[in-house]
Design a protein around this motif. Structure first.
Motif, mmCIF file in Angstrom:
data_model
loop_
_atom_site.group_PDB
_atom_site.id
_atom_site.type_symbol
_atom_site.label_atom_id
_atom_site.label_comp_id
_atom_site.label_asym_id
_atom_site.label_seq_id
_atom_site.Cartn_x
_atom_site.Cartn_y
_atom_site.Cartn_z
ATOM 1 N N PRO A 59 22.644 -12.183 94.720
ATOM 2 C CA PRO A 59 22.693 -10.781 95.146
ATOM 3 C C PRO A 59 23.811 -10.523 96.171
ATOM 4 O O PRO A 59 24.164 -9.381 96.413
ATOM 5 C CB PRO A 59 21.313 -10.544 95.769
ATOM 6 N N GLU A 60 24.360 -11.585 96.738
ATOM 7 C CA GLU A 60 25.438 -11.410 97.731
ATOM 8 C C GLU A 60 26.825 -11.411 97.113
ATOM 9 O O GLU A 60 27.813 -11.189 97.802
ATOM 10 C CB GLU A 60 25.376 -12.538 98.773
ATOM 11 N N ASP A 145 31.134 -4.116 97.140
ATOM 12 C CA ASP A 145 30.259 -4.781 98.119
ATOM 13 C C ASP A 145 29.324 -5.740 97.387
ATOM 14 O O ASP A 145 29.576 -6.095 96.234
ATOM 15 C CB ASP A 145 29.476 -3.735 98.931
ATOM 16 N N MET A 146 28.204 -6.113 98.037
ATOM 17 C CA MET A 146 27.296 -7.082 97.423
ATOM 18 C C MET A 146 26.559 -6.471 96.219
ATOM 19 O O MET A 146 26.022 -5.369 96.299
ATOM 20 C CB MET A 146 26.253 -7.555 98.434
ATOM 21 N N GLY A 148 23.624 -7.051 94.884
ATOM 22 C CA GLY A 148 22.235 -6.638 95.097
ATOM 23 C C GLY A 148 22.144 -5.274 95.765
ATOM 24 O O GLY A 148 21.349 -4.422 95.375
ATOM 25 N N ALA A 149 23.011 -5.057 96.753
ATOM 26 C CA ALA A 149 22.974 -3.814 97.515
ATOM 27 C C ALA A 149 23.403 -2.613 96.677
ATOM 28 O O ALA A 149 22.904 -1.508 96.855
ATOM 29 C CB ALA A 149 23.877 -3.936 98.739
ATOM 30 N N ASP A 152 20.172 -1.959 94.531
ATOM 31 C CA ASP A 152 18.777 -1.904 94.997
ATOM 32 C C ASP A 152 18.186 -0.505 95.048
ATOM 33 O O ASP A 152 17.020 -0.321 94.698
ATOM 34 C CB ASP A 152 18.562 -2.701 96.296
ATOM 35 N N ARG B 23 18.601 -11.062 100.998
ATOM 36 C CA ARG B 23 20.037 -10.978 100.716
ATOM 37 C C ARG B 23 20.402 -9.700 99.961
ATOM 38 O O ARG B 23 19.634 -9.202 99.150
ATOM 39 C CB ARG B 23 20.462 -12.183 99.875
ATOM 40 N N GLY B 24 21.606 -9.212 100.228
ATOM 41 C CA GLY B 24 22.147 -8.078 99.472
ATOM 42 C C GLY B 24 21.356 -6.804 99.648
ATOM 43 O O GLY B 24 21.001 -6.137 98.684
ATOM 44 N N LEU B 25 21.069 -6.423 100.897
ATOM 45 C CA LEU B 25 20.330 -5.183 101.152
ATOM 46 C C LEU B 25 21.273 -3.985 101.094
ATOM 47 O O LEU B 25 22.304 -3.969 101.748
ATOM 48 C CB LEU B 25 19.692 -5.221 102.546
ATOM 49 N N GLY B 26 20.901 -2.987 100.320
ATOM 50 C CA GLY B 26 21.620 -1.709 100.330
ATOM 51 C C GLY B 26 20.702 -0.703 100.985
ATOM 52 O O GLY B 26 20.579 -0.647 102.208
ATOM 53 N N SER B 27 20.006 0.097 100.155
ATOM 54 C CA SER B 27 19.034 1.046 100.708
ATOM 55 C C SER B 27 17.764 0.338 101.158
ATOM 56 O O SER B 27 16.962 0.902 101.891
ATOM 57 C CB SER B 27 18.707 2.114 99.670
ATOM 58 N N CYS B 28 17.556 -0.884 100.698
ATOM 59 C CA CYS B 28 16.379 -1.662 101.111
ATOM 60 C C CYS B 28 16.486 -2.071 102.578
ATOM 61 O O CYS B 28 17.560 -2.000 103.171
ATOM 62 C CB CYS B 28 16.247 -2.940 100.280
ATOM 63 N N MET B 92 24.952 3.342 99.772
ATOM 64 C CA MET B 92 26.065 2.580 99.213
ATOM 65 C C MET B 92 27.108 3.457 98.527
ATOM 66 O O MET B 92 28.266 3.108 98.454
ATOM 67 C CB MET B 92 25.546 1.527 98.229
ATOM 68 N N SER B 130 27.427 2.540 105.070
ATOM 69 C CA SER B 130 27.595 2.495 103.612
ATOM 70 C C SER B 130 28.050 1.104 103.185
ATOM 71 O O SER B 130 28.958 0.955 102.393
ATOM 72 C CB SER B 130 28.611 3.545 103.179
ATOM 73 N N PHE B 131 27.413 0.089 103.757
ATOM 74 C CA PHE B 131 27.778 -1.276 103.404
ATOM 75 C C PHE B 131 26.530 -2.145 103.263
ATOM 76 O O PHE B 131 25.456 -1.798 103.746
ATOM 77 C CB PHE B 131 28.723 -1.868 104.458
ATOM 78 N N ALA B 132 26.720 -3.270 102.548
ATOM 79 C CA ALA B 132 25.615 -4.173 102.256
ATOM 80 C C ALA B 132 25.356 -5.118 103.423
ATOM 81 O O ALA B 132 26.263 -5.419 104.196
ATOM 82 C CB ALA B 132 25.951 -4.985 101.011
ATOM 83 N N ARG B 133 24.119 -5.562 103.524
ATOM 84 C CA ARG B 133 23.744 -6.520 104.562
ATOM 85 C C ARG B 133 22.882 -7.628 103.979
ATOM 86 O O ARG B 133 22.092 -7.388 103.075
ATOM 87 C CB ARG B 133 22.915 -5.844 105.663
ATOM 88 N N THR B 134 23.026 -8.820 104.560
ATOM 89 C CA THR B 134 22.067 -9.898 104.343
ATOM 90 C C THR B 134 21.469 -10.218 105.700
ATOM 91 O O THR B 134 22.207 -10.297 106.685
ATOM 92 C CB THR B 134 22.780 -11.138 103.762
ATOM 93 N N ARG B 147 24.517 -10.332 108.176
ATOM 94 C CA ARG B 147 25.788 -10.759 107.581
ATOM 95 C C ARG B 147 26.303 -9.666 106.641
ATOM 96 O O ARG B 147 25.527 -9.080 105.892
ATOM 97 C CB ARG B 147 25.525 -12.041 106.784
ATOM 98 N N THR B 148 27.600 -9.398 106.703
ATOM 99 C CA THR B 148 28.198 -8.382 105.831
ATOM 100 C C THR B 148 29.468 -8.936 105.202
ATOM 101 O O THR B 148 29.950 -9.998 105.595
ATOM 102 C CB THR B 148 28.595 -7.127 106.636
ATOM 103 N N ILE B 149 30.002 -8.206 104.235
ATOM 104 C CA ILE B 149 31.309 -8.555 103.689
ATOM 105 C C ILE B 149 32.336 -7.706 104.429
ATOM 106 O O ILE B 149 32.246 -6.484 104.422
ATOM 107 C CB ILE B 149 31.382 -8.270 102.172
#
Lengths: 202, 156
Positions: A59-60, A145-146, A148-149, A152, B23-28, B92, B130-134, B147-149
């Protein structure tokens, strides 16, 4: 509606819809880029959240995505995803530039967005004429971006229990090694309407 | 010593030496309830604001996740002196007319309400954007990493 009522026939019918949409999308892109794009696999499957969120493995994993929302008679979501190298390759093709020199700047994002728009637009147009239903499509939104994100929110809104129904097409342009996945997810009530429109009511 | 990956709608309880992550959280949202006395914590990967009475996956919904994690901590012998941290809830895609529009924000609001109702102190949060997170929580060190990209890794 519970997805336990969906049978193999329903999934086959949705897969056929996917074929119709994807066929149209591939033709549109081939002529737009003037290159041969091959459609690999069309699937309609009941996936767990994690299967759906891990299309490209973890997902990353960093991917590029173009999103369009479907409103009107039906509510749904169209997401076109590419691994970053593929996204750069396809944008490079459109911009006439070497993909290795591309950054995800405004110009590249705009090229990716346009390609996603053409593909998703022709996909949905084909579904609309086949089912006789009206689909209003939003302008494209693009993000890198990731994996999974990017999925989701769509999974959350289309889930029933711990599953989502995903109509997924993998596309490959062989000569230029571009791989992408077009995922279409309808909200549960809309999926029911869609099946009814083709005489496959649940 | 184990690393627990909470997929969407999933949860886990960890002890000293364990790592909890989503991992890979957007709206979650990644929520962690931290035992202030013992080395123990529970994480949930929350997807939606409201369960509307559904009980199938309590960690999936903001309004049921907190109570459910508290129950799991209690079962595992927690001191029940609990605080928490959370991250996620982003938007996102820049869209104006989709049901996706504000799901992340609604998730975060619902979760904060639920924390308040249960009297749990929110120590820190990293939400929106507007970015993904772990998110990664080290139970022994009580360290919560986001953690982000392209934006690196921060401890909150």
């Amino acid at each position: 509606m519970g997805y336990e009522k969906l049978e193999a026939d329903h999934l086959d019918a949705l897969k056929e819809l996917g074929n119709i949409g994807a066929g149209n999308a591939v033709t549109a892109l081939s002529s737009f880029l003037n290159t041969e794009i091959n459609m690999e696999v069309v699937e309609a499957k009941l996936a767990t959240f994690n299967e759906a969120a891990n299309i490209f493995g973890s997902p990353e994993k960093e991917v590029a995505a173009v999103y369009l929302s479907i409103s009107g008679n039906l509510k749904g979501h169209v997401l076109y995803l590419w691994p970053v190298q593929s996204a750069k390759a396809i944008a490079g093709m459109l911009m006439g530039m070497n993909p290795d020199e591309l950054e995800f700047d405004e110009m590249t994002m705009s090229a990716i967005s346009e390609i996603g728009n053409i593909m998703s637009g022709s996909y949905i147009t084909a579904l609309s004429s086949f089912t006789g239903m009206t689909f209003d499509i939003s302008p494209p939104a693009v993000a890198v971006d990731m994996n999974g994100a990017l999925l989701d929110g769509i999974i959350s809104l289309t889930a029933v229990g711990d599953r989502v129904l995903i109509i997924q097409t993998s596309m490959v342009a062989y000569g230029v090694r571009i791989a992408g996945v077009l995922a279409v997810l309808f909200e549960p009530d809309s999926l029911l309407k869609l099946l009814e429109s083709i005489g496959m009511g649940v | 010593m184990a690393e627990y990956f909470c997929g969407m709608g999933e949860w886990a309880v960890g002890q000293a030496g364990d790592i909890l992550c989503a991992r890979g959280l957007g709206s979650c949202l990644g929520l962690v309830l931290i035992d202030n006395k013992k080395r123990m914590a529970a994480m949930a990967h929350v997807m939606l604001p409201s369960s509307n009475g559904k009980v199938d996956m309590p960690a999936k919904y903001a309004d049921t996740a907190v109570v459910y994690l508290l129950e799991q901590l209690k079962k595992n012998g927690s001191s029940m002196n609990i605080s928490c941290k959370m991250a996620g809830g982003s938007k996102m895609f820049n869209v104006s007319e989709s049901s996706l529009l504000d799901i992340g924000r609604r998730n975060a609001e619902a979760l904060e309400n639920s924390l308040k109702e249960n009297g749990i102190q929110l120590l820190n949060k990293d939400i929106g954007g507007s970015f993904a997170r772990t998110v990664i929580f080290d139970v022994m060190k009580r360290k919560f990493l986001v953690r982000t990209i392209g934006r690196g890794e921060v401890e909150i």
